[in-house]
Design a protein around this motif. Structure first.
Motif: not given
Length: 94
Positions: A27-36, A66-77
């Motif tokens: 949920k947090a990663a999806a919210v962050r990805a949408v904002k990004t 692309l920004s949303a995908m990069m945000s999700l990948l970064t959120s894995i960390a």
């Protein structure tokens, strides 16, 4: 919500279910990805675009995706909002 006073004595109200760490992360990663994605889309629209028709919408959409995908990948960390910044691997090991 059911009032415990009106429930039969043999029935007990179910406690609210808490989400798991991975569900909170998703949920947090999806919210962050949408904002990004929204921020990237706004940045991709040039200030010199005189009308809405002069904006290169495929470029804007691609940049946002692309920004949303990069945000999700970064959120894995890890996300600071979930489990004190634990990574997905740490949460899965719990």
């Amino acid at each position: 919500m059911t009032d415990p006073e009106t429930m039969p004595r043999h029935a007990t109200p179910c406690p609210p279910r808490s989400q798991s760490g991975l569900a909170n992360w998703a949920k947090a990663a999806a919210v962050r990805a949408v904002k990004t994605a929204a921020q990237a889309a706004l940045a991709a629209v040039p200030a010199s675009a005189a009308t809405i028709g002069t904006v290169d919408w495929p470029l804007v959409a691609g940049t946002a995706a692309l920004s949303a995908m990069m945000s999700l990948l970064t959120s894995i960390a890890g996300l600071p909002e979930v489990d004190s910044g634990a990574s997905v691997r740490q949460m899965a090991g719990k």
